[in-house]
Motif scaffolding. Structure first.
Motif, PDB file in Angstrom:
ATOM      1  N   PHE A 173       0.832  -1.194   0.000  1.00  0.00           N
ATOM      2  CA  PHE A 173       0.000   0.000   0.000  1.00  0.00           C
ATOM      3  C   PHE A 173       0.873   1.253   0.000  1.00  0.00           C
ATOM      4  O   PHE A 173       1.751   1.420   0.847  1.00  0.00           O
ATOM      5  N   GLY A 174       0.647   2.127  -1.000  1.00  0.00           N
ATOM      6  CA  GLY A 174       1.406   3.364  -1.079  1.00  0.00           C
ATOM      7  C   GLY A 174       2.715   3.254  -1.823  1.00  0.00           C
ATOM      8  O   GLY A 174       3.414   4.260  -1.992  1.00  0.00           O
ATOM      9  N   GLU A 196      -5.235 -10.003   7.181  1.00  0.00           N
ATOM     10  CA  GLU A 196      -5.463  -9.539   5.816  1.00  0.00           C
ATOM     11  C   GLU A 196      -5.262  -8.035   5.686  1.00  0.00           C
ATOM     12  O   GLU A 196      -5.793  -7.261   6.489  1.00  0.00           O
ATOM     13  N   GLY A 197      -4.493  -7.641   4.667  1.00  0.00           N
ATOM     14  CA  GLY A 197      -4.351  -6.230   4.336  1.00  0.00           C
ATOM     15  C   GLY A 197      -5.582  -5.736   3.594  1.00  0.00           C
ATOM     16  O   GLY A 197      -6.026  -6.360   2.629  1.00  0.00           O
ATOM     17  N   SER A 225      -2.418  -1.691   4.966  1.00  0.00           N
ATOM     18  CA  SER A 225      -1.569  -2.689   4.321  1.00  0.00           C
ATOM     19  C   SER A 225      -2.223  -3.223   3.067  1.00  0.00           C
ATOM     20  O   SER A 225      -3.451  -3.193   2.915  1.00  0.00           O
ATOM     21  N   ALA A 226      -1.371  -3.749   2.193  1.00  0.00           N
ATOM     22  CA  ALA A 226      -1.835  -4.519   1.048  1.00  0.00           C
ATOM     23  C   ALA A 226      -1.419  -5.979   1.274  1.00  0.00           C
ATOM     24  O   ALA A 226      -1.951  -6.638   2.162  1.00  0.00           O
ATOM     25  N   HIS A 227      -0.427  -6.462   0.536  1.00  0.00           N
ATOM     26  CA  HIS A 227      -0.070  -7.882   0.585  1.00  0.00           C
ATOM     27  C   HIS A 227       1.080  -8.187   1.535  1.00  0.00           C
ATOM     28  O   HIS A 227       1.177  -9.289   2.052  1.00  0.00           O
ATOM     29  N   MET A 228       1.959  -7.223   1.776  1.00  0.00           N
ATOM     30  CA  MET A 228       3.161  -7.457   2.591  1.00  0.00           C
ATOM     31  C   MET A 228       2.910  -6.991   4.026  1.00  0.00           C
ATOM     32  O   MET A 228       3.632  -6.171   4.588  1.00  0.00           O
ATOM     33  N   VAL A 229       1.891  -7.555   4.634  1.00  0.00           N
ATOM     34  CA  VAL A 229       1.372  -7.056   5.907  1.00  0.00           C
ATOM     35  C   VAL A 229       2.441  -7.063   6.995  1.00  0.00           C
ATOM     36  O   VAL A 229       2.550  -6.126   7.796  1.00  0.00           O
ATOM     37  N   MET A 230       3.244  -8.119   7.067  1.00  0.00           N
ATOM     38  CA  MET A 230       4.215  -8.242   8.162  1.00  0.00           C
ATOM     39  C   MET A 230       5.274  -7.147   8.105  1.00  0.00           C
ATOM     40  O   MET A 230       5.877  -6.814   9.122  1.00  0.00           O
ATOM     41  N   GLU A 251       4.495  -4.025   6.295  1.00  0.00           N
ATOM     42  CA  GLU A 251       3.793  -2.754   6.210  1.00  0.00           C
ATOM     43  C   GLU A 251       3.313  -2.255   7.564  1.00  0.00           C
ATOM     44  O   GLU A 251       3.350  -1.057   7.843  1.00  0.00           O
ATOM     45  N   GLN A 252       2.809  -3.161   8.400  1.00  0.00           N
ATOM     46  CA  GLN A 252       2.360  -2.783   9.744  1.00  0.00           C
ATOM     47  C   GLN A 252       2.941  -3.791  10.739  1.00  0.00           C
ATOM     48  O   GLN A 252       2.224  -4.530  11.401  1.00  0.00           O
TER      49      GLN A 252
END
Length: 379
Positions: A249-250, A309-310, A341-346, A348-349
């Motif tokens: 995301f972003g 889930e993002g 978050s999108a797909h790379m949650v771990m 991204e947040q």
């Protein structure tokens, strides 16, 4: 005010003591220098800790694992990476270290991925490049970890492609797991690809990006049910979905992660080169199998199941997993949304991710007595 300044001389003394060594050390700053610095800063020094990088036998192949944690009395958390063949071992230094206070964390390079690809003759392992065999590999890794580190059960995270292996493992062998955590959970590949294409085209039109529109239109019907999807077609769709934040995301791509591989303490240059080679090898074998892969609605699990889930995931669209999860039966289940978050949650947040690991999942191990004693706070 004088009291506030009192500690500063001790800081300066420490700095001044280091200056002679810094002045004498004047070699060029290299990629390996950076790896060594990261390795030193991430070294596990706890007396109860573990830090191992090794190959283990997995169904007749050599497969690499990294085992890290500050207290072996903590529960084990196995991370099953995505891709296929996109290992998280060379990215783990960007998000994992805080986890190691609460878990013994295992990164595993799967059959055909990264260091494991390099460790084996591709011709000797290609017959095993199937979902069934690689689920069996995951089970063998769990059994190895239980036996070697004296654990009755462990936690498993499955990310993206790895969530197919992880969900199969949880369904087939719930007795081995405290809980399963799916991140970017894959459920229905045809629906998945149709949704990613829709998002990419919608964004391309919204941004009046004629180059993207033309590239996506050139694919025709995607995915085309009358023929297999090609790696080139997936590459086009992912290029544009990622450009509009569908992966992270972003962000407009994956370079920030690919660049991070270059500094991984666990990887040398040949290991990094093996990532791309292993990805091509794995996708050639697995892609035809994956494109029609689905999990049925109404599945029953005998261990707790979590989905992290993002909210903006357009690599493995989150709405497909959320709809499926409503039909699932399990002794406990929870869907956790990560709004930024999108797909790379771990990555991204990472703070919120760890918070949910500790407060939602880890209590299952604590209740079983499989955790280090809590820190004692004295007042």
């Amino acid at each position: 005010m004088p009291g506030l300044l009192r500690p500063l001389p001790f800081v300066f003394i420490a700095i001044m003591a280091a200056l002679p060594a810094l002045a004498l050390a004047d070699p060029p700053f290299t990629q390996q220098t950076a790896r060594d610095i990261i390795a030193a800063s991430h070294k596990v020094v706890s007396p109860h800790g573990v830090q191992e990088l090794k190959t283990i036998d997995v169904n007749g192949t050599k497969q690499w694992i990294s085992v890290r944690g500050n207290d072996t009395r903590n529960p084990i958390l196995l991370f099953i990476h995505g891709g296929p063949a996109s290992p998280d071992m060379p990215l783990s230094y960007t998000f994992q270290q805080p986890w190691e206070d609460f878990f013994t964390v295992v990164q595993w390079d799967q059959r055909g991925a990264g260091k494991t690809y390099r460790a084996n003759d591709p011709k000797a392992v290609e017959a095993g490049m199937t979902v069934e065999q690689m689920t069996s590999d995951a089970t063998a890794v769990v059994q190895y970890l239980r036996k070697t580190y004296g654990k009755r059960k462990i936690f498993v995270i499955g990310h993206s492609w790895g969530s197919i292996l992880g969900l199969n493992l949880a369904h087939q062998h719930p007795e081995l797991l405290y809980a399963y955590i799916g991140v970017g959970q894959m459920i229905d590949m045809p629906k998945n690809e149709a949704e990613v294409y829709r998002f990419a085209m919608e964004q391309a039109k919204s941004h009046q990006n004629q180059k993207a529109i033309d590239a996506l239109k050139a694919l025709g019907t995607y995915p085309n049910p009358s023929r297999p999807v090609t790696l080139q077609e997936i590459g086009v769709v992912r290029q544009w979905s990622s450009a509009y934040g569908g992966l992270t995301f972003g962000r407009d791509g994956f370079n920030y992660d690919a660049d991070a591989w270059q500094l991984a303490p666990e990887y040398d240059d040949e290991d990094i080169s093996a990532i791309g080679k292993g990805s091509k090898f794995s996708l050639d074998h697995l892609l035809p199998l994956l494109m029609n892969y689905r999990f049925a609605n109404g599945m029953t699990f005998e261990c707790p199941v979590f989905l992290f889930e993002g909210r903006h995931d357009e690599t493995v669209p989150e709405n497909i997993a959320a709809d499926w999860f409503k039909t699932v039966k399990a002794p406990a289940k929870e869907l956790v949304w990560f709004e930024d978050s999108a797909h790379m949650v771990m990555q991204e947040q990472s703070g919120r991710f760890l918070d949910h690991l500790v407060h939602d999942a880890r209590p299952y191990a604590v209740e079983a007595g499989d955790a280090a004693p809590a820190d004692i706070v004295e007042h």
